[in-house]
Design a protein around this motif. Structure first.
Motif, PDB file in Angstrom:
ATOM      1  N   ILE A  94      41.764  31.619  44.705  1.00 12.95           N
ATOM      2  CA  ILE A  94      42.301  32.229  43.477  1.00 12.95           C
ATOM      3  C   ILE A  94      41.619  31.627  42.254  1.00 12.95           C
ATOM      4  O   ILE A  94      41.236  32.347  41.325  1.00 12.95           O
ATOM      5  N   MET A  95      41.435  30.316  42.251  1.00 13.99           N
ATOM      6  CA  MET A  95      40.784  29.677  41.106  1.00 13.99           C
ATOM      7  C   MET A  95      39.324  30.119  40.970  1.00 13.99           C
ATOM      8  O   MET A  95      38.844  30.356  39.857  1.00 13.99           O
ATOM      9  N   LYS A  96      38.620  30.277  42.084  1.00 11.03           N
ATOM     10  CA  LYS A  96      37.233  30.758  42.023  1.00 11.03           C
ATOM     11  C   LYS A  96      37.180  32.198  41.519  1.00 11.03           C
ATOM     12  O   LYS A  96      36.328  32.543  40.701  1.00 11.03           O
ATOM     13  N   LEU A  97      38.095  33.031  42.010  1.00 13.31           N
ATOM     14  CA  LEU A  97      38.135  34.424  41.558  1.00 13.31           C
ATOM     15  C   LEU A  97      38.486  34.515  40.075  1.00 13.31           C
ATOM     16  O   LEU A  97      37.938  35.349  39.347  1.00 13.31           O
ATOM     17  N   THR A  98      39.359  33.631  39.611  1.00  7.20           N
ATOM     18  CA  THR A  98      39.697  33.589  38.186  1.00  7.20           C
ATOM     19  C   THR A  98      38.466  33.217  37.367  1.00  7.20           C
ATOM     20  O   THR A  98      38.198  33.823  36.328  1.00  7.20           O
ATOM     21  N   ALA A  99      37.696  32.250  37.844  1.00  8.37           N
ATOM     22  CA  ALA A  99      36.475  31.843  37.143  1.00  8.37           C
ATOM     23  C   ALA A  99      35.458  32.984  37.096  1.00  8.37           C
ATOM     24  O   ALA A  99      34.692  33.092  36.139  1.00  8.37           O
TER      25      ALA A  99
END
Length: 102
Positions: free
Chosen positions: A7-12
């Motif tokens: 999720i954090m990578k997709l947010t970035a």
């Protein structure tokens, strides 16, 4: 890969997530189109551990991707990344925190 990291990578990359009841919702807010080859395995990691993803999203800031929150004097929750606390005020209220928390 753990769902929180995905999720954090997709947010970035430009995706924004939110919870709607027990459903995970997302929007693409990035520029252009997402690279589907890079995105697909990240979404698979979220699907594979949906319950863990839901738990993560319940303590996740949809604006910035941060996951550390604090409560103000009224009990309202704030993201520590988007709205950092006023450390001077905190140190006045709790002198033992002076120089420790920031």
């Amino acid at each position: 890969m753990k769902p929180g990291a995905a999720i954090m990578k997709l947010t970035a990359m430009g995706f924004r997530f939110k919870m709607n009841g027990d459903k995970i919702r997302y929007d693409w807010c990035g520029k252009g189109k997402p690279d589907m080859e890079a995105v697909a395995p990240l979404f698979e990691a979220i699907k594979a551990e949906r319950d863990a993803a839901i738990l993560f999203l319940r303590v996740y800031c949809p604006r910035c991707g941060g996951c550390v929150f604090y409560s103000d004097h009224t009990g309202e929750q704030h993201c520590a990344k988007c709205e950092p606390p006023d450390w001077n005020c905190i140190e006045k209220l709790f002198p033992y925190t002076a120089g420790v928390c920031h």
